[in-house]
Design a protein around this motif. Structure first.
Motif, PDB file in Angstrom:
ATOM      1  N   UNK B  27       0.801  -1.216   0.000  1.00  0.00           N
ATOM      2  CA  UNK B  27       0.000   0.000   0.000  1.00  0.00           C
ATOM      3  C   UNK B  27       0.841   1.276   0.000  1.00  0.00           C
ATOM      4  N   UNK B  28       2.116   1.142  -0.370  1.00  0.00           N
ATOM      5  CA  UNK B  28       2.927   2.343  -0.540  1.00  0.00           C
ATOM      6  C   UNK B  28       4.074   2.030  -1.488  1.00  0.00           C
ATOM      7  N   UNK B  29       4.675   3.080  -2.022  1.00  0.00           N
ATOM      8  CA  UNK B  29       5.805   2.894  -2.922  1.00  0.00           C
ATOM      9  C   UNK B  29       7.101   2.989  -2.125  1.00  0.00           C
ATOM     10  N   UNK B  30       7.989   2.074  -2.380  1.00  0.00           N
ATOM     11  CA  UNK B  30       9.232   2.007  -1.624  1.00  0.00           C
ATOM     12  C   UNK B  30      10.418   2.121  -2.570  1.00  0.00           C
ATOM     13  N   UNK B  31      11.102   3.266  -2.530  1.00  0.00           N
ATOM     14  CA  UNK B  31      12.286   3.397  -3.382  1.00  0.00           C
ATOM     15  C   UNK B  31      13.445   2.588  -2.826  1.00  0.00           C
ATOM     16  N   UNK B  32      13.394   2.301  -1.535  1.00  0.00           N
ATOM     17  CA  UNK B  32      14.461   1.540  -0.908  1.00  0.00           C
ATOM     18  C   UNK B  32      13.884   0.355  -0.151  1.00  0.00           C
ATOM     19  N   UNK B  33      14.438  -0.807  -0.395  1.00  0.00           N
ATOM     20  CA  UNK B  33      14.091  -2.009   0.361  1.00  0.00           C
ATOM     21  C   UNK B  33      15.381  -2.629   0.869  1.00  0.00           C
ATOM     22  N   UNK B  34      15.276  -3.362   1.941  1.00  0.00           N
ATOM     23  CA  UNK B  34      16.431  -3.977   2.575  1.00  0.00           C
ATOM     24  C   UNK B  34      16.196  -5.482   2.695  1.00  0.00           C
ATOM     25  N   UNK B  35      17.284  -6.234   2.550  1.00  0.00           N
ATOM     26  CA  UNK B  35      17.213  -7.676   2.739  1.00  0.00           C
ATOM     27  C   UNK B  35      18.094  -8.072   3.914  1.00  0.00           C
ATOM     28  N   UNK B  36      17.499  -8.850   4.830  1.00  0.00           N
ATOM     29  CA  UNK B  36      18.201  -9.314   6.020  1.00  0.00           C
ATOM     30  C   UNK B  36      18.204 -10.837   6.036  1.00  0.00           C
ATOM     31  N   UNK B  44      19.184 -10.098  13.287  1.00  0.00           N
ATOM     32  CA  UNK B  44      19.086  -9.855  11.857  1.00  0.00           C
ATOM     33  C   UNK B  44      20.373  -9.217  11.355  1.00  0.00           C
ATOM     34  N   UNK B  45      20.878  -9.736  10.262  1.00  0.00           N
ATOM     35  CA  UNK B  45      22.068  -9.175   9.654  1.00  0.00           C
ATOM     36  C   UNK B  45      21.690  -8.624   8.282  1.00  0.00           C
ATOM     37  N   UNK B  46      21.975  -7.352   8.059  1.00  0.00           N
ATOM     38  CA  UNK B  46      21.670  -6.748   6.775  1.00  0.00           C
ATOM     39  C   UNK B  46      22.555  -7.364   5.704  1.00  0.00           C
ATOM     40  N   UNK B  47      21.917  -7.805   4.611  1.00  0.00           N
ATOM     41  CA  UNK B  47      22.657  -8.364   3.494  1.00  0.00           C
ATOM     42  C   UNK B  47      22.921  -7.297   2.434  1.00  0.00           C
ATOM     43  N   UNK B  48      21.857  -6.548   2.104  1.00  0.00           N
ATOM     44  CA  UNK B  48      21.983  -5.579   1.016  1.00  0.00           C
ATOM     45  C   UNK B  48      20.862  -4.561   1.070  1.00  0.00           C
ATOM     46  N   UNK B  49      21.141  -3.421   0.463  1.00  0.00           N
ATOM     47  CA  UNK B  49      20.148  -2.355   0.303  1.00  0.00           C
ATOM     48  C   UNK B  49      19.772  -2.309  -1.170  1.00  0.00           C
ATOM     49  N   UNK B  50      18.488  -2.373  -1.415  1.00  0.00           N
ATOM     50  CA  UNK B  50      17.987  -2.442  -2.781  1.00  0.00           C
ATOM     51  C   UNK B  50      17.314  -1.126  -3.139  1.00  0.00           C
ATOM     52  N   UNK B  83      22.371 -21.296  -6.693  1.00  0.00           N
ATOM     53  CA  UNK B  83      23.111 -22.491  -6.301  1.00  0.00           C
ATOM     54  C   UNK B  83      23.139 -22.631  -4.776  1.00  0.00           C
ATOM     55  N   UNK B  84      21.959 -22.742  -4.210  1.00  0.00           N
ATOM     56  CA  UNK B  84      21.840 -22.775  -2.748  1.00  0.00           C
ATOM     57  C   UNK B  84      22.517 -24.003  -2.153  1.00  0.00           C
ATOM     58  N   UNK B  85      23.105 -23.813  -0.988  1.00  0.00           N
ATOM     59  CA  UNK B  85      23.739 -24.898  -0.246  1.00  0.00           C
ATOM     60  C   UNK B  85      23.164 -24.940   1.161  1.00  0.00           C
ATOM     61  N   UNK B  86      23.343 -26.032   1.870  1.00  0.00           N
ATOM     62  CA  UNK B  86      22.755 -26.139   3.218  1.00  0.00           C
ATOM     63  C   UNK B  86      23.103 -24.971   4.137  1.00  0.00           C
ATOM     64  N   UNK B  87      24.298 -24.401   3.989  1.00  0.00           N
ATOM     65  CA  UNK B  87      24.683 -23.275   4.862  1.00  0.00           C
ATOM     66  C   UNK B  87      23.911 -22.000   4.556  1.00  0.00           C
ATOM     67  N   UNK B  88      23.172 -21.998   3.437  1.00  0.00           N
ATOM     68  CA  UNK B  88      22.319 -20.844   3.111  1.00  0.00           C
ATOM     69  C   UNK B  88      20.958 -20.944   3.787  1.00  0.00           C
ATOM     70  N   UNK B  89      20.694 -22.069   4.432  1.00  0.00           N
ATOM     71  CA  UNK B  89      19.429 -22.237   5.150  1.00  0.00           C
ATOM     72  C   UNK B  89      19.344 -21.181   6.236  1.00  0.00           C
ATOM     73  N   UNK B  90      18.267 -20.415   6.194  1.00  0.00           N
ATOM     74  CA  UNK B  90      18.147 -19.295   7.118  1.00  0.00           C
ATOM     75  C   UNK B  90      16.754 -18.684   6.987  1.00  0.00           C
ATOM     76  N   UNK B  91      16.509 -17.663   7.785  1.00  0.00           N
ATOM     77  CA  UNK B  91      15.269 -16.893   7.728  1.00  0.00           C
ATOM     78  C   UNK B  91      15.604 -15.587   7.011  1.00  0.00           C
ATOM     79  N   UNK B  92      15.021 -15.375   5.852  1.00  0.00           N
ATOM     80  CA  UNK B  92      15.303 -14.179   5.060  1.00  0.00           C
ATOM     81  C   UNK B  92      14.133 -13.205   5.211  1.00  0.00           C
ATOM     82  N   UNK B  93      14.450 -11.979   5.603  1.00  0.00           N
ATOM     83  CA  UNK B  93      13.403 -10.983   5.860  1.00  0.00           C
ATOM     84  C   UNK B  93      13.703  -9.723   5.053  1.00  0.00           C
TER      85      UNK B  93
END
Lengths: 110, 115
Positions: B27-36, B44-50, B83-93
């Protein structure tokens, strides 16, 4: 040194207790401060922003000491529903990234 | 409050496959999104700013070729774990930044399990 540090707990308290969480941050340029609550296997939800003047929302009181780079959260009259992980969060500038502490786990028992 | 959705909420895949996760501001426009990313018992660890229409900014230690981020519109950002591997298993938010009230809104998260 981590950018945001919290006591991981867990804090186990009886219903009705008062509990205090502490947090320190390393970047003096941080501009905004928050407490988030995260329930198990869910996303974090904003509990309250934190201001230098201190702010209160019902049973919750947050304080910020910029000189000491210290943030606190006080929960009075704990309820069972307060059981969760409390995350201390700082942000550098408007629109900037949030830096999370490792969280403090709270368990309120009957 | 504003609503941010994520899809899928849970995915189980075999090692070596790629997984795409979508994050939408409803319900809103987001010029910036974040992936954790959040591992068990950790924060939560920030992965990247989109940023919409430009390349994502990755945090130190996050492989940009492994975690592909696309922010093609003001309401959608995608994260592809290649090319996901078992160590990539996680909660992505993901979270979306709403400029008019200077607040970030979090999606419900995606639990990835790589076998």
């Amino acid at each position: 040194r981590k950018e945001v540090e919290q006591d991981p707990g867990p804090f186990n308290v009886p219903e009705g207790a008062t509990v205090a969480f502490n947090c320190t941050y390393s970047n003096s340029a941080s501009q905004s401060f928050f407490w988030y609550r995260q329930d198990c296997r869910k996303e974090p939800k904003l509990l309250m922003s934190v201001y230098s003047s201190g702010n209160e929302d019902g049973r919750f009181t947050a304080q910020l000491n910029r000189a000491s780079q210290y943030i606190s959260l006080l929960i009075r009259d704990s309820k069972l529903s307060d059981s969760a992980t409390y995350l201390c969060v700082v942000k550098g500038y408007q629109g900037g990234k949030l830096i999370f502490g490792q969280g403090t786990e709270l368990s309120v028992k009957p | 409050g504003a609503v941010v959705s994520q899809h899928p909420s849970r995915v189980i895949c075999k090692s070596g496959t790629s997984v795409k996760i979508e994050c939408r501001s409803l319900d809103f426009q987001a010029t910036t999104m974040f992936w954790y990313r959040q591992f068990p018992k950790q924060s939560l660890m920030l992965m990247a700013t989109s940023n919409e229409g430009s390349k994502a900014t990755y945090e130190q230690g996050v492989e940009k070729d492994k975690f592909l981020i696309n922010h093609a519109s003001l309401t959608l950002s995608t994260l592809t774990v290649t090319s996901a591997h078992p160590e990539d298993s996680s909660f992505y938010i993901c979270s979306a930044f709403r400029g008019d009230n200077n607040e970030q809104f979090f999606g419900p998260g995606t639990r990835l399990t790589v076998l």
